[in-house]
Write a protein that holds these residues in place. Structure first.
Motif, short mmCIF file in Angstrom:
data_model
loop_
_atom_site.label_atom_id
_atom_site.label_comp_id
_atom_site.label_asym_id
_atom_site.label_seq_id
_atom_site.Cartn_x
_atom_site.Cartn_y
_atom_site.Cartn_z
N ALA A 17 -6.07 -27.62 53.28
CA ALA A 17 -4.90 -28.05 52.51
C ALA A 17 -4.28 -26.85 51.79
N PRO A 18 -3.02 -26.98 51.36
CA PRO A 18 -2.39 -25.90 50.57
C PRO A 18 -3.13 -25.70 49.25
N GLU A 19 -2.57 -24.85 48.40
CA GLU A 19 -3.20 -24.50 47.13
C GLU A 19 -3.50 -25.75 46.29
N LEU A 20 -4.57 -25.68 45.53
CA LEU A 20 -4.96 -26.80 44.67
C LEU A 20 -3.82 -27.17 43.73
N GLU A 21 -3.46 -28.44 43.74
CA GLU A 21 -2.40 -28.92 42.85
C GLU A 21 -2.79 -30.29 42.32
N GLY A 22 -2.50 -30.53 41.04
CA GLY A 22 -2.78 -31.83 40.46
C GLY A 22 -4.27 -32.07 40.28
N GLN A 23 -4.60 -33.29 39.87
CA GLN A 23 -6.01 -33.65 39.69
C GLN A 23 -6.74 -33.58 41.03
N GLN A 24 -7.98 -33.07 40.99
CA GLN A 24 -8.80 -32.95 42.19
C GLN A 24 -10.03 -33.84 42.08
N GLU A 83 -9.46 -32.34 36.16
CA GLU A 83 -8.06 -32.44 35.78
C GLU A 83 -7.28 -31.19 36.17
N ALA A 84 -5.97 -31.38 36.41
CA ALA A 84 -5.10 -30.27 36.82
C ALA A 84 -5.10 -29.17 35.77
N ARG A 85 -5.13 -29.54 34.50
CA ARG A 85 -5.10 -28.53 33.44
C ARG A 85 -6.36 -27.68 33.44
N MET A 86 -7.49 -28.29 33.81
CA MET A 86 -8.72 -27.51 33.90
C MET A 86 -8.64 -26.52 35.05
N ILE A 87 -8.06 -26.95 36.17
CA ILE A 87 -7.90 -26.05 37.31
C ILE A 87 -6.98 -24.88 36.94
N ASP A 88 -5.96 -25.16 36.11
CA ASP A 88 -5.07 -24.08 35.66
C ASP A 88 -5.85 -22.99 34.93
N LEU A 89 -6.92 -23.37 34.22
CA LEU A 89 -7.72 -22.37 33.51
C LEU A 89 -8.41 -21.40 34.47
N LEU A 90 -8.55 -21.80 35.74
CA LEU A 90 -9.21 -20.96 36.73
C LEU A 90 -8.23 -20.04 37.46
N ARG A 91 -6.97 -20.04 37.04
CA ARG A 91 -5.95 -19.20 37.67
C ARG A 91 -5.69 -17.92 36.88
#
Length: 302
Positions: A89-96, A166-174
């Protein structure tokens, strides 16, 4: 100018419209006592400001967390990124949603040799404690508030576990992320201080290793030991980081000023350039607006 103790490598990702999530640990986690070196105490914290490095404010509510929680949290991230890569799939987006099981989590955390019922129960208990942890993180580059893990479900027949991230948690990994060698870290066993020091040193500069006062390391890691006992524990932990096929430290000593002086192998820290950071923030705001609109529609239907 940032404190010299916290200078990092800058990795530029200007060719990426959506900066990718990395297998690592947010700097605010690694440079603080969020995952402390204290063993399990059963203590619950209520909006406590945790010890943290310069430019980091971290408030926490929930069970007192330690390095075994950290290993499981990083294992969840590793398995999520592995699952995503396999999906094409494309880049991680939204809740996973990570679909896994306790054996895979134990394996990722370096505990593959113990799959007893006790350890399988331990995995679930650790996940629920991470879920109960609520953090408020603020740095010069971002502000974040959420639980460490989202909803958890387990099929009692198959043992399959579903973990919401949550999507916001994934944002912390960017952005503001130390890329952690989880395979090396998992070989450190239950040495709380060695595990914490592994991640903390991974956030530090490759070009010049600034000496760290032991008194400051004692504060940042959340140790409950008196300083003389901590000093001896730190010597043992630093020595452990020089062992194995892929050691983090190549040399270390405690100098006459009671500072940890070391040299290390190269590690990677992700700091996004302004253009990529702006793109990420815009995408994150859009995702949050979409989720808010969906929630509003659900309320109307009810």
């Amino acid at each position: 100018m940032p404190s010299p103790f916290f200078r990092t490598i800058l990795r530029v990702e200007t060719d990426r419209a959506a900066p990718r999530a990395h297998l690592g640990l947010p700097l605010g986690f690694a440079r603080s006592a969020l995952f402390s070196v204290q063993e399990r105490t059963g203590l619950t914290l209520q909006r406590v400001k945790l010890p943290a490095g310069p430019g980091i404010e971290l408030t926490y509510t929930g069970p007192r967390l330690h390095q075994q929680h950290n290993l499981v949290w990083q294992s969840v991230v590793a398995l999520l990124l592995e699952q995503h890569a396999a999906s094409g799939a494309p880049e991680l987006e939204g809740q996973q949603q990570l679909v896994t099981n306790r054996r895979k989590l134990l394996d990722a955390a370096g505990k593959r040799d113990d799959t007893s019922r006790t350890m399988r129960c331990w995995v679930w208990d650790t996940l629920t404690e991470l879920q109960a942890g609520q953090i408020e993180l603020r740095t010069k580059r971002q502000r974040f508030s959420d639980s460490l893990l989202g909803a958890l479900t387990m099929d009692e027949t198959t043992g399959a576990i579903s973990i919401a991230i949550e999507a916001r948690m994934i944002d912390l990994l960017r952005d503001e992320v130390a890329v952690i060698n989880l395979k090396r870290k998992a070989t450190l066993g239950r040495s709380q201080l060695a595990l914490w020091l592994h991640d903390f040193i991974s956030t530090q500069s490759n070009d010049k290793a600034f000496p760290w006062p032991l008194k400051e390391l004692h504060r940042l890691c959340g140790s409950s030991l008196a300083l003389p006992q901590f000093r001896q524990r730190l010597r043992t932990a630093a020595a452990r980081l020089t062992k194995g096929a892929d050691p983090l430290l190549t040399a270390w000593h405690v100098d006459q000023h009671d500072r940890l002086v070391y040299t290390k192998i190269r590690t990677l820290v992700i700091l996004l350039p302004d253009q990529a950071k702006a793109s990420q923030l815009a995408a994150s705001r859009h995702d949050q607006e979409v989720e808010a609109a969906k929630a509003q529609r659900r309320r109307v239907l009810l």
